[in-house]
Motif scaffolding. Structure first.
Motif, PDB file in Angstrom:
ATOM      1  N   LEU A  93       1.144  -1.440   0.159  1.00  9.94           N
ATOM      2  CA  LEU A  93       0.395  -0.322   0.094  1.00  9.94           C
ATOM      3  C   LEU A  93       1.062   1.235  -0.249  1.00  9.94           C
ATOM      4  N   GLY A  94       1.942   1.326   0.329  1.00 12.45           N
ATOM      5  CA  GLY A  94       2.712   2.492   0.798  1.00 12.45           C
ATOM      6  C   GLY A  94       3.891   2.342  -1.074  1.00 12.45           C
ATOM      7  N   SER A  95       3.586   1.633  -1.161  1.00 10.26           N
ATOM      8  CA  SER A  95       4.641   1.594  -2.307  1.00 10.26           C
ATOM      9  C   SER A  95       3.326   2.285  -3.636  1.00 10.26           C
ATOM     10  N   TRP A  96       2.525   1.755  -3.176  1.00 16.98           N
ATOM     11  CA  TRP A  96       1.018   2.735  -4.059  1.00 16.98           C
ATOM     12  C   TRP A  96       0.855   3.751  -4.408  1.00 16.98           C
ATOM     13  N   THR A  97       1.140   4.564  -2.802  1.00 19.64           N
ATOM     14  CA  THR A  97       1.108   5.669  -2.646  1.00 19.64           C
ATOM     15  C   THR A  97       2.206   6.402  -3.370  1.00 19.64           C
ATOM     16  N   LEU A  98       3.360   5.581  -3.163  1.00 21.87           N
ATOM     17  CA  LEU A  98       4.633   6.520  -3.857  1.00 21.87           C
ATOM     18  C   LEU A  98       4.241   6.432  -4.974  1.00 21.87           C
ATOM     19  N   TRP A  99       3.540   5.303  -5.553  1.00 20.02           N
ATOM     20  CA  TRP A  99       3.583   5.156  -7.385  1.00 20.02           C
ATOM     21  C   TRP A  99       2.593   6.143  -7.587  1.00 20.02           C
ATOM     22  N   ASN A 100       1.732   7.029  -7.561  1.00 21.18           N
ATOM     23  CA  ASN A 100       0.359   7.750  -7.300  1.00 21.18           C
ATOM     24  C   ASN A 100       1.384   9.294  -7.098  1.00 21.18           C
TER      25      ASN A 100
ATOM     26  N   ALA B 209       8.020   5.443 -15.285  1.00 16.55           N
ATOM     27  CA  ALA B 209       8.909   4.609 -15.988  1.00 16.55           C
ATOM     28  C   ALA B 209      10.173   4.954 -15.722  1.00 16.55           C
ATOM     29  N   LEU B 210      11.052   6.047 -14.893  1.00 12.19           N
ATOM     30  CA  LEU B 210      12.412   5.463 -14.851  1.00 12.19           C
ATOM     31  C   LEU B 210      12.434   4.623 -13.546  1.00 12.19           C
ATOM     32  N   THR B 211      11.658   3.886 -12.934  1.00 10.10           N
ATOM     33  CA  THR B 211      11.937   3.223 -11.543  1.00 10.10           C
ATOM     34  C   THR B 211      12.261   1.612 -11.684  1.00 10.10           C
ATOM     35  N   ASP B 212      12.732   1.514 -10.729  1.00 11.92           N
ATOM     36  CA  ASP B 212      12.888   0.153  -9.963  1.00 11.92           C
ATOM     37  C   ASP B 212      11.583  -1.265 -10.314  1.00 11.92           C
ATOM     38  N   PRO B 213      12.038  -1.846 -11.443  1.00 14.54           N
ATOM     39  CA  PRO B 213      10.767  -2.611 -11.551  1.00 14.54           C
ATOM     40  C   PRO B 213      10.722  -3.383 -10.091  1.00 14.54           C
ATOM     41  N   ASP B 214      11.326  -3.639  -9.648  1.00 13.27           N
ATOM     42  CA  ASP B 214      10.669  -4.415  -8.109  1.00 13.27           C
ATOM     43  C   ASP B 214       9.370  -3.358  -7.362  1.00 13.27           C
TER      44      ASP B 214
ATOM     45  N   ALA C  26       6.532  -3.624  -9.172  1.00 18.04           N
ATOM     46  CA  ALA C  26       5.457  -4.445  -8.618  1.00 18.04           C
ATOM     47  C   ALA C  26       5.087  -4.353  -7.505  1.00 18.04           C
ATOM     48  N   GLN C  27       5.796  -4.281  -6.712  1.00 21.11           N
ATOM     49  CA  GLN C  27       5.003  -3.961  -5.534  1.00 21.11           C
ATOM     50  C   GLN C  27       3.533  -2.938  -5.281  1.00 21.11           C
ATOM     51  N   ALA C  28       3.804  -1.799  -6.539  1.00 18.78           N
ATOM     52  CA  ALA C  28       2.807  -0.031  -6.230  1.00 18.78           C
ATOM     53  C   ALA C  28       0.973  -1.623  -6.864  1.00 18.78           C
ATOM     54  N   GLU C  29       1.700  -2.202  -8.423  1.00 17.78           N
ATOM     55  CA  GLU C  29       1.143  -2.739  -8.503  1.00 17.78           C
ATOM     56  C   GLU C  29      -0.149  -4.598  -7.648  1.00 17.78           C
ATOM     57  N   LEU C  30       0.848  -4.255  -6.901  1.00 21.74           N
ATOM     58  CA  LEU C  30       0.156  -5.923  -5.379  1.00 21.74           C
ATOM     59  C   LEU C  30      -0.497  -4.573  -5.102  1.00 21.74           C
ATOM     60  N   GLY C  31      -0.072  -2.555  -4.323  1.00 22.54           N
ATOM     61  CA  GLY C  31      -0.824  -2.550  -3.382  1.00 22.54           C
ATOM     62  C   GLY C  31      -2.418  -1.982  -4.191  1.00 22.54           C
TER      63      GLY C  31
ATOM     64  N   ARG D  82      22.129  -9.560  -7.302  1.00 21.51           N
ATOM     65  CA  ARG D  82      21.789  -9.625  -8.081  1.00 21.51           C
ATOM     66  C   ARG D  82      21.358  -7.782  -8.692  1.00 21.51           C
ATOM     67  N   PRO D  83      21.249  -7.419  -9.402  1.00 22.15           N
ATOM     68  CA  PRO D  83      20.428  -6.264  -9.908  1.00 22.15           C
ATOM     69  C   PRO D  83      19.117  -6.326  -9.832  1.00 22.15           C
ATOM     70  N   ALA D  84      18.287  -4.947  -9.503  1.00 20.60           N
ATOM     71  CA  ALA D  84      17.596  -4.801  -9.778  1.00 20.60           C
ATOM     72  C   ALA D  84      16.139  -5.344  -9.632  1.00 20.60           C
ATOM     73  N   GLY D  85      15.154  -6.232  -9.746  1.00 16.01           N
ATOM     74  CA  GLY D  85      13.631  -6.351 -10.870  1.00 16.01           C
ATOM     75  C   GLY D  85      14.985  -7.887 -11.458  1.00 16.01           C
ATOM     76  N   GLN D  86      15.620  -8.984 -10.856  1.00 20.31           N
ATOM     77  CA  GLN D  86      15.656  -9.917 -11.452  1.00 20.31           C
ATOM     78  C   GLN D  86      14.270 -11.268 -10.696  1.00 20.31           C
ATOM     79  N   GLY D  87      14.238 -10.945  -9.754  1.00 21.21           N
ATOM     80  CA  GLY D  87      13.394 -11.885  -9.044  1.00 21.21           C
ATOM     81  C   GLY D  87      11.970 -11.310  -9.526  1.00 21.21           C
ATOM     82  N   ALA D  88      10.625 -12.607  -9.332  1.00 26.96           N
ATOM     83  CA  ALA D  88       9.652 -12.640  -9.061  1.00 26.96           C
ATOM     84  C   ALA D  88       8.941 -11.595  -7.516  1.00 26.96           C
ATOM     85  N   MET D  89       8.311 -11.174  -7.792  1.00 30.90           N
ATOM     86  CA  MET D  89       7.679 -10.066  -6.875  1.00 30.90           C
ATOM     87  C   MET D  89       6.029 -10.612  -6.122  1.00 30.90           C
ATOM     88  N   ASN D  90       7.063 -11.623  -4.652  1.00 31.37           N
ATOM     89  CA  ASN D  90       4.896 -11.651  -4.007  1.00 31.37           C
ATOM     90  C   ASN D  90       5.726 -12.175  -2.907  1.00 31.37           C
TER      91      ASN D  90
END
Length: 470
Positions: free
Chosen positions: A317-324, A332-337, A340-345, A390-398
């Motif tokens: 939910l905090g990530s979704w708040t940041l995203w908005n 478009a510049l953000t970390d894929p992780d 993915a957190q924002a989408e779950l939020g 490892r680099p950012a965005g290399q794993g599934a986010m759950n």
């Protein structure tokens, strides 16, 4: 690499300053040389200001020579996590979405208190974007690495702070902890890391991740941690959630030991299925050590089920708040992780959030009652040793991939209790293992006291800083 002033904890440096055997300028020069040698490989710092650090050191040296230091930390090199505002330096939060070229005119409370105490501010340490995960990597600043083995992660989100302290790139660092972000990297890097009681260290601006977010020290020793908490806990009216200042000196009673303390030993918290066997064995030896020191150690679980979904739900939910708060161009510049957190939020309903907070309240109430029976709770700090960087965005986010490997940290962000990690051994591969002591709410001094007793009985070496770390 030969020993130098860069390898000494803060309290030893202060003693050398007082006796005239070393100076803040000499210590700062040693630390800056260490940063120049190791940071290109470890990427602990995203900004180093040698000119400002040397100016701070010269001013401190004059105060020590006049017999008028500002505090026990006067002249001690320290770093600030790049989540925390620092006057004169960009605070980019590990993100390419924040403009570097803008006025940076304000110190956050933690920065201000260290500056007032005369600490030598070195620069800003690396964080994943907005401190969003337990690893320290981001598209903006790359991959931060562990001084014990640069192939491994230092953890996160205060991984830059932990790597800096472990590598002798400043004995003090300020980190933040929303689900373990001080304690995870401190455990992975063999440092002391304290998450104080919520509100003990004022924060401003407050975290978008809400009332799970704490600020705390990373240090080479428990005494340094107490000295740092003396400074960081001073009041700041900008944080309306902060505790009333108690004026406590956290070094008083630090060496009183653990004899007679009631310690609940919970090696799996009643729900953790998978603890690395070397971690489990080291923490068991730690429990035996505390018992030998006179504590009454009892194997018992607190009685709550895994609150992973509470933590990650509120976090997403905090990530979704940041995203908005970002424009489409910034998104478009953000970390894929983070994305993915924002989408779950975004999937959480108002009712979902209310129910998560109600369950969090029940957990907090349970722990307040449990801590009436025990002085401290003992667990592993993290269930595994440091894993591959490892680099950012290399794993599934759950929820499981995000925090399932650190099940001992996030419950105590939800409950807001003080918790400290201290080193308790090394794996066969030479990676640090952390032991966690959790106290009752507002029991910061007790947590420090027990950690100090354990540290004195079971010292752990500093990392072997050879050419392989450079």
């Amino acid at each position: 690499m030969t020993a130098s002033l860069a390898d000494l904890p803060a309290h030893v440096l202060a003693r050398l300053y007082r006796s005239g055997q070393a100076s803040p300028v000499e210590a700062t020069d040693a630390v800056l040389a260490r940063i120049a040698a190791l940071n290109p490989r470890l990427k602990a710092f995203v900004l180093v200001d040698e000119q400002a650090a040397r100016a701070d050191a010269r001013a401190s040296e004059a105060r020590w020579q006049a017999g008028a230091p500002l505090s026990a930390l006067d002249g001690v090199p320290a770093s600030i996590k790049d989540i925390i505002l620092t006057r004169g330096w960009p605070t980019l939060r590990g993100s390419a979405t924040i403009a570097r070229e803008q006025p940076w005119e304000v110190d956050a409370p933690a920065t201000a208190r260290l500056r007032e105490a005369g600490a030598v501010l070195l620069g800003k340490t690396a964080t994943p974007e907005f401190g969003c995960k337990g690893e320290t990597n981001s598209p903006a600043s790359g991959i931060t690495r562990n001084p014990w083995n640069p192939a491994k992660t230092p953890g996160g989100s205060s991984g830059g702070a932990a790597a800096a302290v472990a590598a002798g790139m400043g004995p003090l660092a300020v980190g933040t902890d929303g689900a373990g972000s001080v304690r995870i990297p401190a455990a992975f890097c063999g440092n002391v890391g304290l998450k104080p009681s919520f509100g003990r260290v004022p924060a401003w601006p407050l975290s978008p991740f809400g009332t799970v977010a704490h600020l705390g020290p990373h240090t080479m020793s428990v005494l340094d941690c107490a000295l740092m908490l003396n400074v960081l806990s001073r009041p700041d009216a900008r944080d309306w959630t902060s505790l009333p200042p108690d004026g406590r000196d956290y070094t008083v009673g630090l060496d009183d030991g653990v004899r007679g303390l009631r310690i609940a030993y919970s090696p799996r918290l009643g729900y953790v299925d998978d603890v690395h066997p070397e971690v489990a064995a080291a923490v068991q030896r730690g429990a035996d050590t505390l018992a030998a020191l006179g504590a009454r150690v009892e194997a018992v679980d607190p009685g709550f089920s895994d609150p992973l979904d509470i933590t990650t739900g509120l976090w997403f939910l905090g990530s979704w708040t940041l995203w908005n708060q970002l424009t489409p161009e910034q998104q478009a510049l953000t970390d894929p992780d983070l994305r993915a957190q924002a989408e779950l939020g975004s999937r959480l309903s108002t009712l979902d959030v209310q129910q998560l907070n109600q369950r969090r309240g029940a957990l907090g109430a349970l722990m307040r009652q449990f801590m009436q029976r025990f002085d401290l709770l003992l667990t592993p700090s993290v269930s595994v040793p440091a894993f591959d960087a490892r680099p950012a965005g290399q794993g599934a986010m759950n929820p499981q991939t995000m925090l399932g490997w650190t099940p001992f940290s996030y419950p105590f962000n939800l409950s807001q209790q003080p918790a400290i990690t201290v080193p308790c051994g090394l794996t066969r591969d030479g990676l640090p293992i952390g032991l966690q002591l959790v106290g009752p709410m507002f029991g910061d001094a007790l947590v420090l006291r027990a950690a100090r007793a354990f540290e004195a009985a079971r010292p752990v070496p500093r990392p072997p800083l050879t050419e392989s770390a450079q």
